[in-house]
Design a protein around this motif. Structure first.
Motif, PDB file in Angstrom:
ATOM      1  N   ARG A  55       0.825  -1.218   0.000  1.00 52.54           N
ATOM      2  CA  ARG A  55       0.000   0.000   0.000  1.00 52.54           C
ATOM      3  C   ARG A  55       0.852   1.258   0.000  1.00 52.54           C
ATOM      4  N   GLY A  56       2.118   1.120   0.405  1.00 52.07           N
ATOM      5  CA  GLY A  56       2.972   2.300   0.495  1.00 52.07           C
ATOM      6  C   GLY A  56       2.956   2.915   1.883  1.00 52.07           C
ATOM      7  N   ASP A  57       2.326   2.239   2.867  1.00 49.83           N
ATOM      8  CA  ASP A  57       2.351   2.751   4.244  1.00 49.83           C
ATOM      9  C   ASP A  57       3.749   2.593   4.824  1.00 49.83           C
ATOM     10  N   ALA A  58       4.500   1.610   4.314  1.00 52.42           N
ATOM     11  CA  ALA A  58       5.918   1.477   4.673  1.00 52.42           C
ATOM     12  C   ALA A  58       6.710   1.574   3.374  1.00 52.42           C
ATOM     13  N   ASP A  59       7.883   2.211   3.435  1.00 56.70           N
ATOM     14  CA  ASP A  59       8.694   2.369   2.221  1.00 56.70           C
ATOM     15  C   ASP A  59       9.433   1.094   1.860  1.00 56.70           C
ATOM     16  N   CYS A  60       9.824   0.334   2.901  1.00 58.28           N
ATOM     17  CA  CYS A  60      10.517  -0.923   2.662  1.00 58.28           C
ATOM     18  C   CYS A  60      10.409  -1.747   3.942  1.00 58.28           C
ATOM     19  N   GLY A  61      10.891  -2.980   3.901  1.00 56.78           N
ATOM     20  CA  GLY A  61      10.786  -3.791   5.108  1.00 56.78           C
ATOM     21  C   GLY A  61      11.441  -5.146   4.931  1.00 56.78           C
ATOM     22  N   PHE A  62      11.531  -5.861   6.053  1.00 56.08           N
ATOM     23  CA  PHE A  62      12.132  -7.193   6.037  1.00 56.08           C
ATOM     24  C   PHE A  62      11.038  -8.236   5.901  1.00 56.08           C
ATOM     25  N   ALA A  63      11.322  -9.315   5.198  1.00 51.62           N
ATOM     26  CA  ALA A  63      10.348 -10.394   5.070  1.00 51.62           C
ATOM     27  C   ALA A  63      11.095 -11.701   4.836  1.00 51.62           C
ATOM     28  N   VAL A  64      10.345 -12.776   4.984  1.00 53.80           N
ATOM     29  CA  VAL A  64      10.918 -14.108   4.791  1.00 53.80           C
ATOM     30  C   VAL A  64      10.300 -14.698   3.524  1.00 53.80           C
ATOM     31  N   PHE A  65      11.111 -15.332   2.673  1.00 51.88           N
ATOM     32  CA  PHE A  65      10.576 -16.014   1.484  1.00 51.88           C
ATOM     33  C   PHE A  65       9.648 -17.138   1.922  1.00 51.88           C
ATOM     34  N   PRO A  66       8.617 -17.489   1.182  1.00 50.37           N
ATOM     35  CA  PRO A  66       8.099 -16.806  -0.007  1.00 50.37           C
ATOM     36  C   PRO A  66       7.209 -15.625   0.392  1.00 50.37           C
ATOM     37  N   VAL A  67       7.099 -14.657  -0.546  1.00 49.19           N
ATOM     38  CA  VAL A  67       6.265 -13.488  -0.314  1.00 49.19           C
ATOM     39  C   VAL A  67       5.095 -13.553  -1.293  1.00 49.19           C
ATOM     40  N   LYS A  68       3.877 -13.315  -0.801  1.00 51.57           N
ATOM     41  CA  LYS A  68       2.689 -13.430  -1.662  1.00 51.57           C
ATOM     42  C   LYS A  68       2.565 -12.254  -2.629  1.00 51.57           C
ATOM     43  N   ARG A  69       2.873 -11.046  -2.133  1.00 48.73           N
ATOM     44  CA  ARG A  69       2.745  -9.856  -2.973  1.00 48.73           C
ATOM     45  C   ARG A  69       3.928  -9.760  -3.940  1.00 48.73           C
ATOM     46  N   ASP A  70       3.713  -9.076  -5.052  1.00 47.40           N
ATOM     47  CA  ASP A  70       4.765  -8.956  -6.056  1.00 47.40           C
ATOM     48  C   ASP A  70       5.718  -7.812  -5.700  1.00 47.40           C
ATOM     49  N   LEU A  71       6.460  -7.995  -4.604  1.00 52.80           N
ATOM     50  CA  LEU A  71       7.388  -6.956  -4.149  1.00 52.80           C
ATOM     51  C   LEU A  71       8.769  -7.223  -4.737  1.00 52.80           C
ATOM     52  N   HIS A  72       9.582  -6.185  -4.815  1.00 54.12           N
ATOM     53  CA  HIS A  72      10.970  -6.360  -5.252  1.00 54.12           C
ATOM     54  C   HIS A  72      11.781  -6.846  -4.043  1.00 54.12           C
ATOM     55  N   MET A  73      12.368  -8.044  -4.156  1.00 52.01           N
ATOM     56  CA  MET A  73      13.059  -8.653  -3.018  1.00 52.01           C
ATOM     57  C   MET A  73      14.576  -8.601  -3.193  1.00 52.01           C
ATOM     58  N   ILE A  74      15.267  -8.210  -2.142  1.00 45.45           N
ATOM     59  CA  ILE A  74      16.730  -8.265  -2.157  1.00 45.45           C
ATOM     60  C   ILE A  74      17.148  -9.280  -1.092  1.00 45.45           C
ATOM     61  N   PRO A  75      17.551 -10.505  -1.501  1.00 52.00           N
ATOM     62  CA  PRO A  75      17.897 -11.534  -0.509  1.00 52.00           C
ATOM     63  C   PRO A  75      19.111 -11.097   0.312  1.00 52.00           C
ATOM     64  N   LEU A  76      19.052 -11.364   1.620  1.00 56.50           N
ATOM     65  CA  LEU A  76      20.137 -10.940   2.503  1.00 56.50           C
ATOM     66  C   LEU A  76      20.897 -12.118   3.093  1.00 56.50           C
ATOM     67  N   VAL A  77      20.159 -13.077   3.647  1.00 50.48           N
ATOM     68  CA  VAL A  77      20.804 -14.097   4.461  1.00 50.48           C
ATOM     69  C   VAL A  77      19.932 -15.336   4.534  1.00 50.48           C
ATOM     70  N   ARG A  78      20.584 -16.514   4.589  1.00 51.57           N
ATOM     71  CA  ARG A  78      19.843 -17.735   4.908  1.00 51.57           C
ATOM     72  C   ARG A  78      20.026 -17.974   6.398  1.00 51.57           C
ATOM     73  N   ASP A  79      18.915 -17.988   7.117  1.00 48.62           N
ATOM     74  CA  ASP A  79      18.936 -18.086   8.581  1.00 48.62           C
ATOM     75  C   ASP A  79      18.483 -19.505   8.956  1.00 48.62           C
ATOM     76  N   PRO A  80      19.330 -20.290   9.653  1.00 47.08           N
ATOM     77  CA  PRO A  80      18.926 -21.668   9.956  1.00 47.08           C
ATOM     78  C   PRO A  80      17.776 -21.723  10.958  1.00 47.08           C
ATOM     79  N   LEU A  81      16.892 -22.714  10.788  1.00 52.96           N
ATOM     80  CA  LEU A  81      15.879 -22.995  11.808  1.00 52.96           C
ATOM     81  C   LEU A  81      16.488 -24.029  12.744  1.00 52.96           C
ATOM     82  N   LEU A  82      16.461 -23.742  14.041  1.00 53.08           N
ATOM     83  CA  LEU A  82      17.123 -24.616  15.004  1.00 53.08           C
ATOM     84  C   LEU A  82      16.134 -25.175  16.024  1.00 53.08           C
TER      85      LEU A  82
END
Length: 299
Positions: free
Chosen positions: A142-169
């Motif tokens: 909606r544009g209420d936030a300019d950008c943000g962090f998320a975890v793959f997969p993302v439902k909305r068609d946002l531009h994603m910049i992958p940062l890190v693979r975080d292990p589940l422990l």
């Protein structure tokens, strides 16, 4: 706010959101009469009643409800217009509204914000923490936030910049019989009581059970990662949590990978790089650099 139109829209949205002229006035820094004046002017311009005024409060009319989203869009667009104008005037100013979830907020944001402030002291950072990823994606969409962090997969068609693979422990109490093992066996995932973190992103935990081919036996479900750690630390079951959350656990715990390792990919996203403000692009850049450096140093 900037232009006059913007103030009328903001006044209407704030009254609709808070259900009160008084509360809206307080939050926007107007007098109650000022808010009334702005809303009345808007109703005259639109030619329809937007709010039902009742004793002690107000709620939107059906017309008000019908146009609310468009009014919000106009506000967001005007905010972007102002930001773009400010950039054209070469102001190194503006603001960036960043949406984040608990683990990135705790582990990354202090470092990123400090670095960002060093490099761009004139840009104001606004932070919102939301653990429901659908809601987080909607804010960016909606544009209420300019950008943000998320975890793959993302439902909305946002531009994603992958940062890190975080292990589940798998996290267990320090005196757990398997605490010394290199990994947590699949049969233990099935046999032992599971303390499940309930959040908008728990599907990523489900992935771990799928990959290990088991159905967990849930003993508790709770929406706070600290509460989960506390229950696990007391020996009431094991839990599955992202490495990022477990990094500086406030309770004594032992964490280890499951038999079949699983991770989640964390990205920073923006609705589109074309429409992103210079301030937003600066934040994305600092974030990528900071995370890369942080993980390089941690090895």
């Amino acid at each position: 706010g900037g232009a006059m139109g913007n103030q009328k829209y903001e006044a209407f949205l704030k009254v609709a959101e808070t259900g009160s002229f008084k509360e809206a006035a307080r939050e926007l820094g107007y007098t109650q009469a000022g808010i009334s004046y702005l809303v009345n002017t808007l109703e005259r311009e639109f030619g329809v009643p937007l709010l039902v005024r009742e004793y002690g409060g107000a709620h939107p009319t059906s017309d008000g409800v019908a146009i609310m989203e468009q009014v919000q869009d106009v506000c967001n667009a005007e905010r972007r217009l102002e930001a773009r104008l400010a950039e054209r005037k070469h102001l190194e100013g503006g603001s960036v509204h960043v949406a984040t979830f608990t683990s990135t907020a705790i582990q990354w944001l202090p470092g990123i914000a400090k670095r960002f402030e060093d490099l761009h002291p004139a840009i104001k950072l606004d932070l919102t923490c939301i653990d429901d990823q659908n809601e987080l994606e909607e804010m960016m969409w909606r544009g209420d936030a300019d950008c943000g962090f998320a975890v793959f997969p993302v439902k909305r068609d946002l531009h994603m910049i992958p940062l890190v693979r975080d292990p589940l422990l798998v996290a267990v109490a320090c005196d757990h019989p398997l605490a010394g093992e290199g990994s947590f066996p699949a049969e233990a995932l099935e046999a032992e009581p599971y303390v499940r973190l309930e959040s908008g992103v728990y599907s990523e935990m489900d992935e771990l059970f799928r990959r290990n081919g088991v159905e967990p036996h849930v003993r508790f479900t709770i929406a706070s990662d600290y509460a989960v750690m506390s229950l696990v630390s007391a020996g009431l079951g094991y839990s599955v949590l992202p490495g990022l959350i477990l990094r500086d656990a406030p309770f004594p715990l032992v964490s280890m990978p499951p038999e079949v390792p699983t991770d989640r990919e964390i990205a920073v996203c923006v609705r589109s790089m074309e429409t992103a403000s210079a301030a937003t692009r600066a934040f994305l850049e600092v974030t990528q650099e900071w995370v890369e450096k942080e993980y390089r140093e941690r090895g």
